[in-house]
Write an enzyme that holds these catalytic residues in place. Sequence first.
Site, PDB file in Angstrom:
ATOM      1  N   GLU A 297     -27.260 -17.367  11.250  1.00  0.00           N
ATOM      2  CA  GLU A 297     -27.857 -17.712   9.960  1.00  0.00           C
ATOM      3  C   GLU A 297     -29.038 -18.613  10.229  1.00  0.00           C
ATOM      4  O   GLU A 297     -29.213 -19.090  11.335  1.00  0.00           O
ATOM      5  CB  GLU A 297     -26.859 -18.523   9.110  1.00  0.00           C
ATOM      6  CG  GLU A 297     -25.608 -17.822   8.729  1.00  0.00           C
ATOM      7  CD  GLU A 297     -24.603 -18.833   8.137  1.00  0.00           C
ATOM      8  OE1 GLU A 297     -25.034 -19.826   7.510  1.00  0.00           O
ATOM      9  OE2 GLU A 297     -23.399 -18.622   8.335  1.00  0.00           O
TER      10      GLU A 297
ATOM     11  N   LYS B 133     -30.990 -22.168   9.923  1.00  0.00           N
ATOM     12  CA  LYS B 133     -30.572 -23.558   9.792  1.00  0.00           C
ATOM     13  C   LYS B 133     -31.428 -24.194   8.717  1.00  0.00           C
ATOM     14  O   LYS B 133     -32.598 -24.497   8.934  1.00  0.00           O
ATOM     15  CB  LYS B 133     -30.727 -24.298  11.119  1.00  0.00           C
ATOM     16  CG  LYS B 133     -30.181 -25.715  11.018  1.00  0.00           C
ATOM     17  CD  LYS B 133     -30.161 -26.435  12.311  1.00  0.00           C
ATOM     18  CE  LYS B 133     -29.601 -27.840  12.179  1.00  0.00           C
ATOM     19  NZ  LYS B 133     -29.536 -28.436  10.844  1.00  0.00           N
TER      20      LYS B 133
ATOM     21  N   ARG C  11     -26.617 -31.631   4.090  1.00  0.00           N
ATOM     22  CA  ARG C  11     -25.330 -30.959   4.231  1.00  0.00           C
ATOM     23  C   ARG C  11     -24.411 -31.477   3.150  1.00  0.00           C
ATOM     24  O   ARG C  11     -24.300 -32.691   2.953  1.00  0.00           O
ATOM     25  CB  ARG C  11     -24.750 -31.287   5.612  1.00  0.00           C
ATOM     26  CG  ARG C  11     -23.377 -30.702   5.891  1.00  0.00           C
ATOM     27  CD  ARG C  11     -23.488 -29.324   6.473  1.00  0.00           C
ATOM     28  NE  ARG C  11     -22.190 -28.707   6.719  1.00  0.00           N
ATOM     29  CZ  ARG C  11     -21.538 -28.764   7.878  1.00  0.00           C
ATOM     30  NH1 ARG C  11     -22.063 -29.427   8.884  1.00  0.00           N
ATOM     31  NH2 ARG C  11     -20.379 -28.153   8.018  1.00  0.00           N
TER      32      ARG C  11
ATOM     33  N   ARG D 108     -22.590 -35.313   3.945  1.00  0.00           N
ATOM     34  CA  ARG D 108     -21.948 -35.361   5.247  1.00  0.00           C
ATOM     35  C   ARG D 108     -21.541 -36.776   5.634  1.00  0.00           C
ATOM     36  O   ARG D 108     -20.606 -36.989   6.366  1.00  0.00           O
ATOM     37  CB  ARG D 108     -22.919 -34.814   6.297  1.00  0.00           C
ATOM     38  CG  ARG D 108     -22.243 -34.158   7.426  1.00  0.00           C
ATOM     39  CD  ARG D 108     -23.182 -34.103   8.579  1.00  0.00           C
ATOM     40  NE  ARG D 108     -23.033 -35.304   9.368  1.00  0.00           N
ATOM     41  CZ  ARG D 108     -23.757 -35.567  10.419  1.00  0.00           C
ATOM     42  NH1 ARG D 108     -24.715 -34.751  10.779  1.00  0.00           N
ATOM     43  NH2 ARG D 108     -23.552 -36.656  11.118  1.00  0.00           N
TER      44      ARG D 108
ATOM     45  N   GLU E   4     -25.770 -26.202   2.433  1.00  0.00           N
ATOM     46  CA  GLU E   4     -26.918 -27.091   2.525  1.00  0.00           C
ATOM     47  C   GLU E   4     -27.552 -27.208   1.148  1.00  0.00           C
ATOM     48  O   GLU E   4     -27.859 -26.185   0.519  1.00  0.00           O
ATOM     49  CB  GLU E   4     -27.920 -26.499   3.533  1.00  0.00           C
ATOM     50  CG  GLU E   4     -28.897 -27.480   4.079  1.00  0.00           C
ATOM     51  CD  GLU E   4     -28.329 -28.319   5.231  1.00  0.00           C
ATOM     52  OE1 GLU E   4     -27.171 -28.075   5.652  1.00  0.00           O
ATOM     53  OE2 GLU E   4     -29.051 -29.218   5.689  1.00  0.00           O
TER      54      GLU E   4
ATOM     55  N   LYS F 112     -26.123 -25.156  16.798  1.00  0.00           N
ATOM     56  CA  LYS F 112     -27.424 -25.182  16.116  1.00  0.00           C
ATOM     57  C   LYS F 112     -28.489 -24.962  17.174  1.00  0.00           C
ATOM     58  O   LYS F 112     -28.475 -25.600  18.235  1.00  0.00           O
ATOM     59  CB  LYS F 112     -27.635 -26.476  15.342  1.00  0.00           C
ATOM     60  CG  LYS F 112     -27.412 -27.757  16.120  1.00  0.00           C
ATOM     61  CD  LYS F 112     -27.633 -28.968  15.226  1.00  0.00           C
ATOM     62  CE  LYS F 112     -27.269 -30.245  15.952  1.00  0.00           C
ATOM     63  NZ  LYS F 112     -27.289 -31.428  15.116  1.00  0.00           N
TER      64      LYS F 112
END
Lengths: 343, 529
Positions: free
Chosen positions: B226, B228, B233, B248, B276, B398
């Site tokens: 996907e 980023k 977050r 987060r 996100e 990531k």
Amino acid sequence: MLSPLLQFTEKGIYCKRANVYIDPWKPVDYAIITHAHADHSRWGNKFYLSHHLSKPIIQHRLGQDISIESMEYGETRTINGVKFSFHPAGHIIGSAQVRVEYKGEVWVASGDYKLEDDGFCAPFEPIKCNVFITECTFGLPVFKWKPQEEVFAAINAWWRQNKADGKATVLTGYSLGKAQRILQGVDPSIGKIYTHGAIEKTNEVIRNMGVKLNDTIYVTPEIQKKEYEGSLIIAPPAALGTSWQKKFPPFEVGIASGWMNMRGPRRRQSVDRGFVLSDHADFESLNMAINATGCEKVIVTHGYTNIFSKWLNENGIDSQVESTEFEGELAEVGQGKGEKESE
Amino acid sequence: MKDFVRLFNQLDQTTKTNKKVAVLKSYFDTATDMDKLWTIAILSHRRPKRSVRTALLREWAAAEANLPLWLFEESYHIVGDLAETIALVHPNLESKNDKSLTEWIQFIIDLKPLSDEDQKEKVRWAWNQLDERERFVFNKLLTGGWRVGLSQKLMTRALAQHAEVEENTLTHRLMGDWRAETSDYHDLVEATNVADQLSKPYPFYLAYALEGEPREIGSPEEWLAERKWDGIRGQIIIRDGELFVWSRGEELVTDKFPEFQDLTEALPNGTVLDGEIIPFKNGKPLSFSTMQTRISRKNVSKAILKSAPIVMIAYDILELNGEDLREKPQVERRKLLEQLLQNHPTEKLLISELVDFSNWNDLVKERLKSRENNVEGLMLKRKDSTYKIGRKKGDWWKWKVDPLTIDAVMIYAMRGHGRRANLYTDYTFAVWDDEKLVPFAKAYSGLTDKEINRVDAFVKKNTVDKFGPVRSVKAELVFEIAFEGIAKSSRHKSGVALRFPRIHRWREDKPAAEANTMDDLNKILAEFG
């Protein structure tokens, strides 16, 4: 105008009238040395004058072929009418303040010093003078030393605990001075004491001068891992994290230094324990030492110079800052160059 | 508080995590429930609010130690920690107090409503009751910013061992909006009934950075890719007709995003989504700086709702119909998420589209397009992986786009804090504008301890001028500065603001004269701003 009795030049603290330097950082013809640490006793001078107990150490570090003479505390050497004498500084073995007198005017270059009697080197003696040259490595009010008995009680307790846990204990301090202070300060009945080569060689020089030190064993590759269990191993800071420590069983590491008074530097070293033990004066001692000289003027050399000088001026003591290349205790937290140069 | 101070000393005296967990467990084994609760709160950043102004503390501490204020301030700059500075300069005393941790914290909370004079009286009394280490801990409770070198994860591990609760269960119980003042140890840690835990989020699963090539993590068919997304977050929780939005950092940020309020209608109860939160307009993400202007405001105004509207790009579902889905494989959760968003369409929720690829090379190309798509790079997720807790290697990676870089000259330095106190570690960097150096970024991370020592020595030897804690230094050292993004800014002298600037490497090969220029910086701004 007459030049001052001592002046700060790019080579060091200079007495023009006698044409000698005190602790020069560049090579000169005549160097009077306060003590044998590498930032005060440098390579390349044509002639050295030191205290008796510094001489063999300087020779050990700089070579047997240097030209060096020594004298006792209180003894005087006159050069072109200027009288030079050594007086105990209490910093490390053989360390001296240099008293310089000409026509009744007295300057004292104190080198590095501490006021607490460490029971090993000759304790500091205040000398009356007109101008006092002082370091201020720990010239901030956050630096306060505890009596060394308290510090050694803590070190002994830590060593005992490590021994009970079946571990070795590694404690660092620079090879000349701190290492011997640790060696003489700990309780040798707890276990065996090993030393790193750099320290053992210094110990040997000191023992050869007839000075008694507790028994030590030189760390060599032949020694079996098991033998280190429960022992104390004294090492210079630079040895930490090197292959030298490979032969040890599980161990705890501590550093003995004035910098351990602050949590930041202590944590930065990533060691298990930091013990606040310094061969320099803390803030209160610096003030006491200065007051005891009865001087009219203080010249501040290395350490928190601007801050400390401002503090003195505010308290009615005329003070100025001169820059030097002395390092204080930085080698013990891996920031100085002194320890490496000398080993 | 003696046992707590002993705990603190023991934690401070070891670098080994096993030992830290062991000493904390043995502290929990003997502490009272109230003290345990406060210890958990402190170690999970839930201290009571600061009740005394630090400017006053500095004045009182200087006076107690008989020092001029400037000398206290200088000492503070060098120590880098106010609580520690106060503890150190204060005259040394023997400890003569037996108050518990909880009692001392109550003492601190009770200071809040008092007048400056009464506060002073009480704080001075406290300082004189305590020895140096106790004084330090007391000051830490008073001033905050508590770093004991013990992560929340290790604290949870020790508590799990003590309370004999499974660690993951406990992590979940300790999350959310509880406060020690109003909680009960048993309810928080031991009770299995979680009816009052409506708002409780799940611990986030955090990805590791992929440093090498993707083929090192396996073959492409095992993975999903996907984009980023560059936002915040977040976790969206719908339970019992109520909405909760968590960031987060375990912060409840529901109020910051009123746009999500309608989701209570759109989504079924017992739904938890991970994704996100990003500013999004006309079918495209906006730059992160748009988001920053929004989150830095206290109140979300109408104008902002219009200029920086947000959506959540959802990429995971953790709970559906009240059922915890975290043990299901990634592809299955993904399917459930797709179905949910199909059956309950809302413009506030988008799905994080999968990036199509048949071999790693496809992704290499895709990653290069990240910046033009306003994304930070790619995410790689293992198809059969469960949703884990915290940063765990192996299943989520990531793969960020390489940062932008510029070579700059260091012109100012400041001392660091904490572990780096007493060292010059915080630097300001400049680029050339003709003969002048224009500062454009501050950075402090990115050098090794050895390099820091060398730069520190340089600063001390090459100071040109001092303003308070800041030293201006000879323009000589060049560093490559990396950053994630760039935006116009009227608040900065250079006219640009960088996102997450840090030192990439020390360019010892480059003389200052060859550092980059304002022109170069403006070119980057034109291209990526």
